[in-house]
Design an enzyme around this catalytic site. Structure first.
Site, PDB file in Angstrom:
ATOM      1  N   TYR A 130       0.826  -1.215   0.000  1.00 57.05           N
ATOM      2  CA  TYR A 130       0.000   0.000   0.000  1.00 57.05           C
ATOM      3  C   TYR A 130       0.858   1.263   0.000  1.00 57.05           C
ATOM      4  CZ  TYR A 130      -2.956   3.828   1.516  1.00 57.05           C
ATOM      5  OH  TYR A 130      -3.595   5.031   1.580  1.00 57.05           O
ATOM      6  N   HIS A 160      -3.924  16.446  -3.422  1.00 53.43           N
ATOM      7  CA  HIS A 160      -4.243  16.669  -2.010  1.00 53.43           C
ATOM      8  C   HIS A 160      -3.980  18.114  -1.573  1.00 53.43           C
ATOM      9  CE1 HIS A 160      -4.742  12.429  -2.024  1.00 53.43           C
ATOM     10  NE2 HIS A 160      -4.659  12.248  -0.719  1.00 53.43           N
ATOM     11  N   ASN A 273       1.566  12.172   5.421  1.00 62.37           N
ATOM     12  CA  ASN A 273       0.753  11.328   6.299  1.00 62.37           C
ATOM     13  C   ASN A 273       1.184  11.527   7.744  1.00 62.37           C
ATOM     14  OD1 ASN A 273      -1.283   9.529   6.722  1.00 62.37           O
ATOM     15  ND2 ASN A 273      -0.467   7.982   5.323  1.00 62.37           N
ATOM     16  N   TYR A 361     -15.045  35.552  45.377  1.00 62.42           N
ATOM     17  CA  TYR A 361     -14.417  34.351  44.827  1.00 62.42           C
ATOM     18  C   TYR A 361     -13.341  34.688  43.798  1.00 62.42           C
ATOM     19  CZ  TYR A 361     -18.252  31.557  46.815  1.00 62.42           C
ATOM     20  OH  TYR A 361     -19.145  30.943  47.640  1.00 62.42           O
ATOM     21  N   ARG A 364     -10.375  35.380  46.144  1.00 66.10           N
ATOM     22  CA  ARG A 364     -10.106  34.358  47.140  1.00 66.10           C
ATOM     23  C   ARG A 364      -9.815  32.999  46.507  1.00 66.10           C
ATOM     24  NH1 ARG A 364     -14.773  32.307  50.768  1.00 66.10           N
ATOM     25  NH2 ARG A 364     -15.717  34.208  49.955  1.00 66.10           N
ATOM     26  N   PHE A 410      -1.600   7.792  12.174  1.00 75.71           N
ATOM     27  CA  PHE A 410      -1.898   9.113  11.599  1.00 75.71           C
ATOM     28  C   PHE A 410      -3.139   9.756  12.216  1.00 75.71           C
ATOM     29  CE2 PHE A 410      -3.589   5.694   8.890  1.00 75.71           C
ATOM     30  CZ  PHE A 410      -4.947   5.888   9.127  1.00 75.71           C
ATOM     31  N   GLU A 495     -11.986   6.278   5.162  1.00 73.60           N
ATOM     32  CA  GLU A 495     -11.547   7.031   6.342  1.00 73.60           C
ATOM     33  C   GLU A 495     -12.824   7.477   7.062  1.00 73.60           C
ATOM     34  OE1 GLU A 495      -9.179   9.933   4.337  1.00 73.60           O
ATOM     35  OE2 GLU A 495      -7.773   8.415   3.627  1.00 73.60           O
TER      36      GLU A 495
END
Length: 620
Positions: A130, A160, A273, A361, A364, A410, A495
């Site tokens: 792959y 991409h 990746n 508050y 404090r 990844f 994915e």
């Protein structure tokens, strides 16, 4: 010709050096010449020969002798050696700022070569693996001919590179590139040493690709931004450098004597990746969160003084009963800044015998509210530093086993969840700060003029500055909604679960910026409150903080343009100058183990302990 980056008054200047036998004094003078040349008033320097200066190394801050030669005490700038295992968020942020250059350790180079040899063997033997000899994602079962493996990797980067939005700043792009180099240096990605060296040369020359900030879903890694990063290195798209500005990538590389990378099998995948955009932005977020958290303690201590609060709530015995590390640390800082025995305060003495029982508050409970931010930041820092030195590629190359294995490193869920948590944690500093600003501006709560200005009505003072703080806090409430609870299936359901970590990182940085700005407004308001308590003085460390603020912002006598003042004090916080002026006093208090003072006050009461039965017998 070697070039040295020199830091002068918060500016970085590049100085070329023809002869490394020149002295450090020469380098300093050349840097000052360039600094003065770029300033309209010569930077306040009338005669460079009369200027006295000290020189330090960027890394480690070691003091340099002016008479030493450059070649004896400096290399061609300071280097950070990357091995994929020892980089931390602090060094990564400094790499982004251009303080260091990069080189690989010999061990890292050997690992990179070994993993590449295995990939070359896979290609030579025509194995089906792959991302090396197949397509990607949905096309994982499509085998690609050897003659088209180079085109496969180039097409991957081009297709991409589909991000949108404004580009990352040069500093953040440097961080992204440095981190990707560090991950590749682990030797589990199959990158060639030739390609990795070209990336390092591009980093050291600050040749930075155009990387849009939007487009990653955080699995399979930060594909779009890392593709844009790789695209520039291929000589395509846009690049930026200090020398060229924005221009076509191939011309920027040529201007620095660099050649575009030529992708070998699997190298395109190796470049894109991983979780490096999430993690690099996360590193900056962690560093800024830690910085603003400790400065928030100083600002809150100053506000407490102005509002004439008590220090009883910071008694160490209280916090030992609930010993969270962050809470104890904040209480200790408050004691170190406000302890009356060690830093007498005329303001504190003026109200010691008032009838107030306890504070609100927002004053404090600072150790409890600020403290969790410290512990949150420490938790997130651990995750980010682990991610910085993690192999996040797919498939992984195990040269020692002679195989590649597909996995899921990844996936950005770790840094995504951590950065969502960081945003939620650090936001509380702004939330409580805005309430303290309200107390400073409200005369019924502060005993000070309304909105901290004389002639109220004619002047509005801090009225809208407080509104700005409220607006930022409200905006943060939306930004703190976790992005990592969302997931959208992508790549034809291959994915099918993603982290949305890119947005988690970007919004965490926006939340932190808002926190810094709200605290800047509080610091301005507290210093303005001091004006109405004069001639009384606060403690020595807090007077130093006041002086720092007044070095960039003058007191308000009447209304004026306020945004510039807020921005000036915001810059003090970003540069950690508030912390730096108070730090010596805090460290001295901590290291000298000074006894804790517990001044008497109507805000607390004590009784003598009842005598023991044995003692009563003796008395009788």
């Amino acid at each position: 010709m070697p070039r040295f980056t020199v830091h002068v008054r918060d500016e970085w200047l590049t100085v070329p050096c023809k002869d490394a036998s020149y002295s450090i004094n020469w380098l300093g003078v050349e840097a000052l010449k360039r600094y003065a040349k770029n300033k309209p008033d010569n930077g306040g320097i009338s005669n460079i020969k009369d200027v006295r200066f000290v020189a330090r190394r960027c890394q480690g801050q070691g003091l340099l002798d002016g008479d030493d030669t450059i070649e004896d005490v400096l290399e061609d700038n300071d280097f950070v050696e990357l091995d994929g295992n020892s980089l931390c968020s602090t060094d990564l942020v400094n790499l982004g700022r251009g303080r260091y250059k990069i080189k690989l350790t010999p061990e890292a180079e050997k690992k990179v070569e070994q993993s590449r040899e295995l990939l070359d063997t896979i290609v030579k033997e025509k194995q089906v693996v792959y991302g090396i000899t197949t397509g990607f994602g949905k096309f994982a079962r499509t085998v690609i001919p050897i003659s088209k493996l180079k085109e496969l990797q180039e097409n991957l980067i081009r297709s991409h590179s589909a991000g949108l939005g404004s580009p990352l700043s040069p500093e953040r792009t440097r961080m992204l590139l440095a981190l990707r180099i560090n991950v590749l240096a682990k030797g589990h990605s199959g990158i060639s040493l030739e390609t990795l060296h070209t990336m390092i040369q591009a980093f050291n020359a600050s040749c930075l690709s155009f990387v849009p900030e939007k487009g990653t879903v955080g699995a399979s890694g930060d594909l779009a931004p890392l593709s844009h990063l790789a695209l520039g290195l291929m000589g395509e798209g846009k690049m930026w450098s200090p020398k060229s500005g924005w221009a076509d990538a191939k011309y920027v590389l040529e201007a620095h004597g660099l050649r575009p990378i030529s992708l070998k099998p699997k190298e395109g995948l190796a470049l894109i990746n991983g979780t490096q955009m999430i993690t690099s932005l996360g590193a900056e977020a962690v560093e800024r969160a830690e910085s603003v958290a400790r400065q928030a303690d100083i600002i809150a201590a100053l506000t407490l003084e102005v509002l004439k609060g008590t220090t009883k709530a910071f008694d160490s015995d209280i916090h030992e009963l609930r010993p969270h590390p962050g809470q104890k640390e904040v209480a200790l800082r408050f004691r170190s800044l406000l302890d009356s025995d060690h830093h007498p305060s005329e303001i504190a003495e003026s109200h010691r015998f008032c009838d107030r029982v306890q504070d609100a508050y927002t004053m404090r409970c600072c150790p409890q509210v600020h403290g969790i931010v410290n512990d949150t930041t420490a938790f997130v820092r651990n995750i980010i530093n682990t991610e910085i030195n993690s192999a996040t590629d797919n498939p992984m190359v195990f040269a020692e086993r002679g195989e590649t294995i597909s996995g899921g490193n990844f996936h950005g869920e770790y840094p995504a969840k951590a950065l969502d948590y960081l945003a939620i944690g650090v936001h509380e500093l702004a939330s409580i700060s805005e309430r303290r600003i309200e107390r400073l501006c409200n005369p019924s709560l502060s005993e000070l003029p309304a909105f901290l200005v004389n002639e109220g009505g004619l002047n509005s003072g801090f009225m809208i500055a407080h509104c700005t703080a409220a607006a930022l806090v409200s905006e943060n409430k939306v930004l703190c909604h976790p992005s990592s609870v969302d997931s959208l299936s992508t790549s034809a359901a291959t994915e099918d679960h993603v982290s949305m970590g890119g947005w988690a990182a970007r919004k965490a940085l926006r939340v932190i910026e808002h926190v810094e700005q709200v605290l800047a407004i509080e610091l301005l308001a507290a210093c303005q409150g001091i004006e109405f308590l004069r001639p009384l003085r606060t403690t020595t460390p807090l007077e130093k903080v006041y002086d720092l603020v007044r070095s960039v912002v003058k007191p308000w006598i009447k209304d004026r343009f306020m945004s510039a003042d807020i921005e000036a004090v915001h810059r003090l916080l970003i540069d950690q100058k508030v912390w730096n002026v108070a730090k010596p006093y805090i460290e001295k208090y901590c290291t000298e183990l000074l006894p804790e003072s517990r001044p008497s006050s109507p805000t607390a009461f004590s009784l003598e302990a009842p005598p023991s039965p044995r003692k009563r017998v003796r008395l009788e």
